[in-house]
Design an enzyme around this catalytic site. Structure first.
Site, PDB file in Angstrom:
ATOM      1  N   HIS A 101      -9.676 -25.930 128.360  1.00 33.34           N
ATOM      2  CA  HIS A 101      -9.678 -25.796 129.825  1.00 33.34           C
ATOM      3  C   HIS A 101      -8.777 -26.828 130.490  1.00 33.34           C
ATOM      4  CE1 HIS A 101     -12.301 -22.491 129.955  1.00 33.34           C
ATOM      5  NE2 HIS A 101     -13.373 -23.132 129.540  1.00 33.34           N
ATOM      6  N   ALA A 103      -5.573  -8.273 149.063  1.00 36.82           N
ATOM      7  CA  ALA A 103      -6.023  -6.993 148.531  1.00 36.82           C
ATOM      8  C   ALA A 103      -7.532  -6.986 148.291  1.00 36.82           C
ATOM      9  CB  ALA A 103      -5.271  -6.701 147.241  1.00 36.82           C
ATOM     10  N   GLU A 119     -12.064 -23.853 123.403  1.00 39.79           N
ATOM     11  CA  GLU A 119     -11.760 -24.111 124.827  1.00 39.79           C
ATOM     12  C   GLU A 119     -12.007 -25.562 125.244  1.00 39.79           C
ATOM     13  OE1 GLU A 119     -11.456 -20.754 123.799  1.00 39.79           O
ATOM     14  OE2 GLU A 119     -11.017 -20.366 125.894  1.00 39.79           O
ATOM     15  N   GLN A 176      -8.797 -13.338 141.162  1.00 40.33           N
ATOM     16  CA  GLN A 176      -9.191 -13.609 142.544  1.00 40.33           C
ATOM     17  C   GLN A 176     -10.671 -13.441 142.846  1.00 40.33           C
ATOM     18  OE1 GLN A 176      -5.260 -11.746 144.202  1.00 40.33           O
ATOM     19  NE2 GLN A 176      -6.521 -12.308 145.925  1.00 40.33           N
ATOM     20  N   ALA A 201      -6.640  -0.681 151.334  1.00 36.68           N
ATOM     21  CA  ALA A 201      -7.822  -0.359 152.139  1.00 36.68           C
ATOM     22  C   ALA A 201      -7.988   1.155 152.252  1.00 36.68           C
ATOM     23  CB  ALA A 201      -7.712  -1.002 153.519  1.00 36.68           C
ATOM     24  N   ARG A 241     -16.660 -19.065 117.865  1.00 36.89           N
ATOM     25  CA  ARG A 241     -15.411 -19.037 118.653  1.00 36.89           C
ATOM     26  C   ARG A 241     -14.602 -20.244 118.233  1.00 36.89           C
ATOM     27  NH1 ARG A 241     -14.384 -17.118 124.308  1.00 36.89           N
ATOM     28  NH2 ARG A 241     -12.141 -16.765 124.228  1.00 36.89           N
ATOM     29  N   HIS A 295     -18.821 -16.136 132.369  1.00 42.44           N
ATOM     30  CA  HIS A 295     -19.839 -16.654 133.272  1.00 42.44           C
ATOM     31  C   HIS A 295     -19.665 -15.896 134.573  1.00 42.44           C
ATOM     32  CE1 HIS A 295     -22.794 -19.660 134.366  1.00 42.44           C
ATOM     33  NE2 HIS A 295     -22.237 -19.657 135.559  1.00 42.44           N
ATOM     34  N   CYS A 310      -5.653 -11.025 138.052  1.00 41.34           N
ATOM     35  CA  CYS A 310      -5.405 -11.830 139.263  1.00 41.34           C
ATOM     36  C   CYS A 310      -6.361 -13.009 139.391  1.00 41.34           C
ATOM     37  CB  CYS A 310      -5.532 -10.944 140.497  1.00 41.34           C
ATOM     38  SG  CYS A 310      -7.218 -10.323 140.740  1.00 41.34           S
ATOM     39  N   ARG A 329      -8.058 -35.940 119.576  1.00 40.50           N
ATOM     40  CA  ARG A 329      -7.847 -36.259 120.993  1.00 40.50           C
ATOM     41  C   ARG A 329      -9.131 -36.768 121.668  1.00 40.50           C
ATOM     42  NH1 ARG A 329      -4.703 -34.199 125.098  1.00 40.50           N
ATOM     43  NH2 ARG A 329      -5.712 -33.561 127.014  1.00 40.50           N
ATOM     44  N   LYS A 382       3.206 -26.966 157.827  1.00 39.39           N
ATOM     45  CA  LYS A 382       2.112 -27.902 157.542  1.00 39.39           C
ATOM     46  C   LYS A 382       2.631 -29.074 156.726  1.00 39.39           C
ATOM     47  CE  LYS A 382      -0.502 -24.719 155.596  1.00 39.39           C
ATOM     48  NZ  LYS A 382      -0.114 -23.435 156.152  1.00 39.39           N
ATOM     49  N   TYR A 432     -14.740 -27.384 124.538  1.00 43.23           N
ATOM     50  CA  TYR A 432     -16.158 -27.719 124.717  1.00 43.23           C
ATOM     51  C   TYR A 432     -16.638 -28.610 123.553  1.00 43.23           C
ATOM     52  CZ  TYR A 432     -16.387 -24.339 128.555  1.00 43.23           C
ATOM     53  OH  TYR A 432     -16.192 -23.670 129.740  1.00 43.23           O
TER      54      TYR A 432
END
Ligand code: NAP
Ligand code: SF4
Length: 674
Positions: free
Chosen positions: A255, A660, A167, A342, A387, A217, A29, A340, A178, A566, A169
């Site tokens: 998930h 990064a 997964e 990210q 960079a 799947r 997605h 990663c 379950r 913190k 779904y």
């Protein structure tokens, strides 16, 4: 042309159609599905991957009806008008000799922002909404909705569909005890619980005919309690084959599982053995998946008989041309996915468009392009961290003359620390990629050069990517020999004693804690064994369901305190899709994670802190400072004096919360527009 990867590049004959190679671009997605100008943008995104040689693409998930969406407002495929809009995608992929399947995804109890439906009214741990139990009518209507979705996909020109049955779904929710506590013909015995999925497959096959790819799947390892047993996995695979499936794709982990299955700390190809167990049990081809990110690993999996095809998803965000580079024996030029999350999954969970940390062009095929410059300039880039590397290569690609200066004797800057952390070894692939690009683009790389502003006087423009320096603190005793900065510690972990306190629990504090507590044997096989043991994964299903066993942590070589000022839990600010696993791992290793800490002083006895109004001594051998960074901008004053034009990039521009992704993206954007 001979290829170093003969198994990967052997076509796969499905009887009615042939796939040009054994590589599937797995479903992701990306958010393009729900963005403005969605279909043209998806067409450009998938066409680039088809042009890059992918054998078969599977789109992100499309819902067959309103209640099955990933989130409110997400894309559906349920009528002719929608199908017509998708023709631009299928035509664009076919124009490059590729094939593409649409994924039909019914999220069941994972549907967000709508009233979810499920086999039983049991709330998922990752969704606040309690699902409504499906009635017999709901079930019949949903099976029909799957069939309509497949028929519309066929009308849109897709070569097939993938039915998402793993997964956690909806179909998976029917399969597992379950989540399925029904007492009617759709619940109870395993034979009954798989009937929903089988009915969907049969209805789809009947609607689309024989000559249409149908991938199922199948969850081969649920990694949740009360998941399927191995015998049930095999029984299901045989049944889906009989029901008319052309290919079985491997699903790993629900998930809601508390086991990480795709981020960088998961060893490469960690799950292909599970697919291998199913080889020979069915006649249709099997696809394996999860953490396969280079052609070597993919070829090894096929050569070892673990699967008939390999699925990779994020690697095609990182590099659309992965396959043509592999085919040409140029694996060193592949921009490798480093796992990663990210800029892909973390973006999706934050409601942003997916892209890629190492490739900001991903999912921006229409709005970000590298256009050759009309006015080539003589450019200096100072600093070969992320960079600087991104700026230098993009500028050179556009036709500028580029000299890249680096004070150290290696490229990579802060990335060199990241790649030394256990589980982040893949980060070195990005440095290999940039090394290749610097060579290919004839960039004048000057390593070990401590330059002054005067050295830059002859350049038209200077990109200052001089990075950051670790922040120093003003705490009493900060110069004590027990104190080490993270940069020194990562390069020399052997300098840390048995008891260590870490000041600062950001990304680097966590990295350092993982490094210091990493135990067990080293090497690829040992790391795979460690990973399975520490997360309680049993790919052999020895007396368990879902492949889940009790986790076994290797002894941590050190006792570690991870501290922040913190209040609240350290690690709260870590990324959504990986932070939970990183926190859990350190908990399992017995790391003391403390928030609300005031640092008082450091002396021979250790680190003195105040917490909950009480003073405490942490009698540690070492204190590692991971308290962020400051920008390194020492050349700026000289450049201003010389009236030399410059642009600050990456950490030199803004050290706070730099990572990064921001560094690469900012530098690429600068260079693409300069
Ligand atoms: P960071 O994320 O900003 O964390 C710095 C830590 O130091 C915080 O825990 C902060 O918490 C503490 N701190 C700040 N100033 C302090 C002071 N004067 N005295 C004592 N403690 C202080 O920085 P980082 O860990 O160095 O990471 C740098 C960047 O790289 C971040 O953007 C990070 O996201 C990124 N990174 C990402 C990953 C990843 O896996 N995604 C890994 C490494 C780094 P308190 O102020 O509460 O004490
Ligand atoms: Fe891979 Fe990271 Fe790019 Fe996602 S953002 S595709 S995980 S490199």
């Amino acid at each position: 042309m001979t290829t170093p990867y003969p198994h990967l590049f052997t076509p796969l004959d499905l009887g009615f159609t042939t796939l040009r190679n054994r590589i599937l671009m797995g479903s992701m997605h990306t958010g393009l599905e729900d963005a403005g100008n969605a279909h043209n943008r998806m067409a450009a995104f998938y066409a680039a991957r088809a042009k890059g040689g992918v054998g078969l693409i599977v789109t992100g998930g499309f819902a067959p009806n309103q209640e099955s969406v990933v989130m409110r407002g997400a894309a559906l495929m349920n009528n002719e008008a929608e199908a017509t809009k998708h023709k631009v995608i299928t035509q664009a992929v076919h124009a490059h000799g590729g094939k593409i399947c649409l994924q039909i995804l019914h999220t069941g109890r994972y549907a967000y922002g709508v009233q979810p439906v499920a086999p039983s009214a049991l709330r998922a741990p990752i969704n606040p909404a309690i699902p409504r139990e499906m009635t017999e009518d709901d079930i019949a209507r949903t099976i029909e909705d799957f069939a309509v979705c497949a028929a519309m996909s066929q009308l849109a020109g897709y070569d097939g569909v993938e039915i998402m049955g793993s997964e956690g779904y909806l179909i998976n929710q029917f399969i597992a005890r379950r989540t399925n506590q029904r007492t009617d013909r759709w619940g109870g015995a395993f034979e009954n619980r798989i009937q929903f999925g089988l009915s969907v497959i049969r209805a789809v096959r009947e609607r689309v005919g024989k000559n249409f790819i149908l991938i199922f799947r199948l969850s081969m390892l649920d990694l949740v309690e009360e998941g399927s047993s191995w015998d049930e996995v095999v029984q299901l695979a045989k049944a889906v084959e009989k029901a008319g499936v052309s290919l079985i794709n491997t699903g790993i982990g629900w998930h809601e599982a508390r086991v990480p299955t795709i981020y960088s700390a998961v060893p490469q190809g960690a799950f292909s053995e599970v697919t291998k167990r199913l080889m020979g049990q069915v006649q249709i081809p099997l696809i394996t998946s999860n953490r396969i990110n280079d052609p070597e690993t993919a070829e090894g999996i096929l050569a070892g008989g673990h699967a008939d095809m390999v699925s990779m998803a994020r690697p095609f965000l990182a590099d659309a041309d992965f396959i043509i580079k592999a085919a040409a024996g140029r694996a060193d030029a592949i921009n490798t996915c480093i796992g990663c999350n990210q800029a892909c999954l973390d973006h999706i969970f934050n409601g942003q468009l997916a892209s890629c940390l190492v490739n900001p062009f991903a999912c921006h095929e229409l709005d970000m392009k590298i256009i050759p410059t009309d006015v080539p300039k003589n450019m200096a880039v100072v600093g070969a961290g992320m960079a600087g590397l991104a700026a230098a290569t993009t500028l050179a690609q556009r036709g500028h003359k580029v000299t890249l200066f680096e004070a150290q004797h290696r490229i990579g800057g802060q990335f060199n620390y990241a790649k030394a952390i256990p589980g982040k070894e893949d980060f070195s692939a990005t440095l290999r990629y940039f090394t290749t690009r610097l060579r290919e683009l004839n960039i004048n790389l000057q390593l070990g050069r401590h330059i002054t502003a005067d050295d830059l006087s002859s350049f038209d423009h200077v990109a200052l990517a001089t990075g950051v320096v670790p922040r120093t603190l003003t705490l009493p005793g900060i110069t004590h020999t027990k104190v080490l900065s993270y940069s020194v510690l990562i390069e020399h972990p052997e300098r840390a004693g048995k008891q260590v306190a870490i000041i600062g629990a950001g990304g680097i504090g966590f990295d350092v804690a993982e490094l210091l507590t990493h135990g067990g044997a080293k090497g690829r096989e040992a790391e795979l064994d460690n990973y399975r043991k520490q997360w309680g994964i049993d790919v052999n299903y020895t007396n368990n369901r879902g492949g889940l066993v009790e986790s076994l942590m290797p002894d941590s070589p050190r006792e570690v305190w991870l501290l922040q000022r913190k209040s609240g839990k350290p690690g709260d600010g870590l990324a959504k899709t990986t932070g939970w696993a990183r926190r859990l791992l350190l908990q399992k290793r017995g790391v003391h994670m403390l928030g609300g800490v005031e640092y008082l002083k450091i002396d021979d006895a250790g680190l003195h802190i105040r917490i909950n109004h009480e003073e405490r001594l942490l009698a540690v051998d070492n204190i590692i400072i991971c308290a962020g960074q400051d920008s390194q901008t020492e050349l700026v004053a000289g450049l201003i004096k010389l009236n030399r034009a410059y642009t600050l990039l990456g950490g030199a521009d803004l050290a706070t919360e730099l990572d990064a992704r921001k560094a690469i993206w900012q530098a690429t954007e600068f260079a693409a527009k300069f």
